[in-house]
Design an enzyme around this catalytic site. Structure first.
Site, PDB file in Angstrom:
ATOM      1  CB  THR A   1      18.260  -6.113   0.999  1.00 59.09           C
ATOM      2  OG1 THR A   1      18.912  -4.882   1.280  1.00 59.09           O
ATOM      3  CG2 THR A   1      17.367  -6.482   2.160  1.00 59.09           C
TER       4      THR A   1
ATOM      5  CE  LYS B   1       9.849  -2.965  -6.725  1.00 62.25           C
ATOM      6  NZ  LYS B   1      10.094  -3.044  -5.311  1.00 62.25           N
TER       7      LYS B   1
ATOM      8  CB  VAL C   1       3.367  -8.591  -6.667  1.00 64.57           C
ATOM      9  CG1 VAL C   1       2.201  -7.813  -6.058  1.00 64.57           C
ATOM     10  CG2 VAL C   1       3.614  -8.149  -8.099  1.00 64.57           C
TER      11      VAL C   1
ATOM     12  N   GLY D   1       6.194  -9.088  -1.743  1.00 68.52           N
ATOM     13  CA  GLY D   1       7.327  -9.690  -1.019  1.00 68.52           C
ATOM     14  C   GLY D   1       7.082 -11.159  -0.723  1.00 68.52           C
TER      15      GLY D   1
ATOM     16  CB  ILE E   1       2.010 -11.786   0.405  1.00 69.18           C
ATOM     17  CG1 ILE E   1       2.278 -10.833   1.568  1.00 69.18           C
ATOM     18  CG2 ILE E   1       0.564 -12.258   0.396  1.00 69.18           C
ATOM     19  CD1 ILE E   1       1.488  -9.542   1.476  1.00 69.18           C
TER      20      ILE E   1
ATOM     21  CE  LYS F   1       5.952  -3.983  -4.983  1.00 68.46           C
ATOM     22  NZ  LYS F   1       6.127  -3.373  -3.667  1.00 68.46           N
TER      23      LYS F   1
END
Ligand code: HSE
Length: 400
Positions: A11, A100, A127, A129, A131, A200
């Site tokens: 992915t 992670k 951590v 994704g 953001i 995370k």
């Protein structure tokens, strides 16, 4: 032209290739040079895929090719990712990853190795994704002492908690639904037991402290014991239940934990629903700040990985400081944290008050044969002593 190799064509890896292709022009402008994927490492073949010719099965081809200056890892898991990362840096290549598990375990070591060789090791996507949270902590909030980090760090469990809250469904039904929608893995253990959020918050706390926080030291509770009945009580209290990874500065250290919390509607994380993630950061000068967005998924996560690649191209000859020493941070005792607690018991009110003193009782529609209440503030040692005195505890959820 900068040539990169992508490890793993799942992915995230395929997302990285897609972002590099689709945003080629803007990336060239922002990086100052064109970025091109030379190899994709995967065990599988991808007949008919437009990048079929780039697939290789032997990591040695990548490691030994001097044209490849950046290795991007998107395989997940600690091994062989760690061996590949170390070998890439030892071969003089920069390294970027979304992994992670790898960074929580070996982040400090890889950063040190990269620093020794004037290379870069970046991990924005590990951590939250898509953001931006690693770069803000590492580069933007350097004038602050970080007092608190509290985050919804796992999209799968936040989706599940939101569905349970909105539909009144039971845990097992929501888990099946999350699996059908492709949010939860076939083996969802790492998400629902809180292990993913634990890694995370370990990474975020390491960055806040500038030292190594071992994820094994972090008290971790997942969401597997949360029921539709708990959700009814949360609603009666005007609250929502969320799985949080939290870290609080205490003295010279931090206290970190992962657990479900009942949040009141004024809490900044109360309205973060579905698969979204959000991280609340409190600095001693900045005060409160929030980082919100897509915490998982192919393109959001790949966007953060490729942004690391751009940063590396901009700093090809300069190590970007990441303040995360290998020295271990001894975490403070999480049991000394003061909370209020939501409790359900088979005991009556007299026994509750004998154990906990004055409490706030709560009733939920259609729930009988038990007593539910919210305690006053107490640390976890005091809670344990009171709970033992009470004897019967059907549920206990921390209240924020
Ligand atoms: N399983 C993770 C989640 C993926 O649900 O948030 C992103 O790390």
């Amino acid at each position: 032209m900068v040539k990169i190799a992508v490890l793993g064509y799942g992915t995230i890896g395929s997302g990285v290739v897609e972002v590099v292709e689709r945003n080629r022009d803007v990336l060239t402008k922002k990086a100052g040079e064109e970025i091109s994927v030379k190899y994709i490492l995967d065990l599988r073949d991808f007949p008919g895929d437009p990048h079929e010719q780039k697939i290789v099965h032997d990591y040695g081809i990548i490691k030994n090719d001097p044209e490849v200056s950046i290795v991007v890892e998107a395989m997940g898991g600690v091994e062989p990712a760690f061996t590949f990362a170390r070998d890439a840096i030892l071969a003089g290549k920069h390294f970027a990853t979304s992994n992670k598990a790898l960074i929580a375990k070996h982040g400090a070591e890889l950063i040190a190795l990269a620093k020794e060789r004037n290379l870069n090791c970046l991990f924005e996507a590990s951590v939250g994704g898509g953001i931006p949270i690693i770069r803000p902590l590492n580069s933007c909030l350097t004038a602050d002492v970080i007092e608190e980090i509290s985050g919804i760090l796992n999209g799968t469990t936040n989706y599940m908690m939101t569905e349970m809250s909105e539909m009144g469904s039971e845990f097992d039904d929501v888990l099946k639904d999350a699996q059908q929608k492709g949010y939860a893995e076939a083996d969802p253990t790492a998400d629902i037991e809180g292990y993913d959020a634990c890694r995370k918050i370990a990474i975020l706390t390491s960055l806040a402290a500038g030292k190594q926080v071992d994820f094994e030291d972090i008290y971790t509770e997942g969401i597997t014991r949360i029921t539709a009945t708990d959700i009814k009580y949360a609603k009666a209290l005007g609250r929502r239940i969320k799985l949080l990874g939290c870290s609080y500065r205490t003295g010279d250290s931090y206290c970190a934990m992962v657990a479900p919390y009942m949040l009141e509607d004024s809490h900044p994380l109360y309205n973060v629903n579905g698969v979204f993630n959000a991280i609340f950061v409190k600095g001693n000068m900045l005060g409160d700040s929030m980082f919100y967005g897509s915490g998982a998924g192919k393109l959001p996560t790949a966007s953060a990985v490729v942004a690391d690649v751009v940063d590396i191209v901009r700093h090809k000859d300069k190590h970007i400081t990441v303040q995360w020493d290998q020295e271990k941070l001894e975490l403070a005792d999480h049991k000394k944290l003061v909370n209020r607690y939501f409790v359900r018991t088979a005991a009556g009110q007299a026994a509750v008050e004998a154990a906990f003193g004055a409490v706030e009782y709560v009733t939920a529609e259609g729930v009988t044969g038990e007593t539910a209440f919210v305690t006053g503030e107490m640390d976890e040692y005091a809670y344990d002593a009171a709970a033992e005195k009470l004897g019967s505890v059907l549920q206990r959820i921390r209240v924020k």
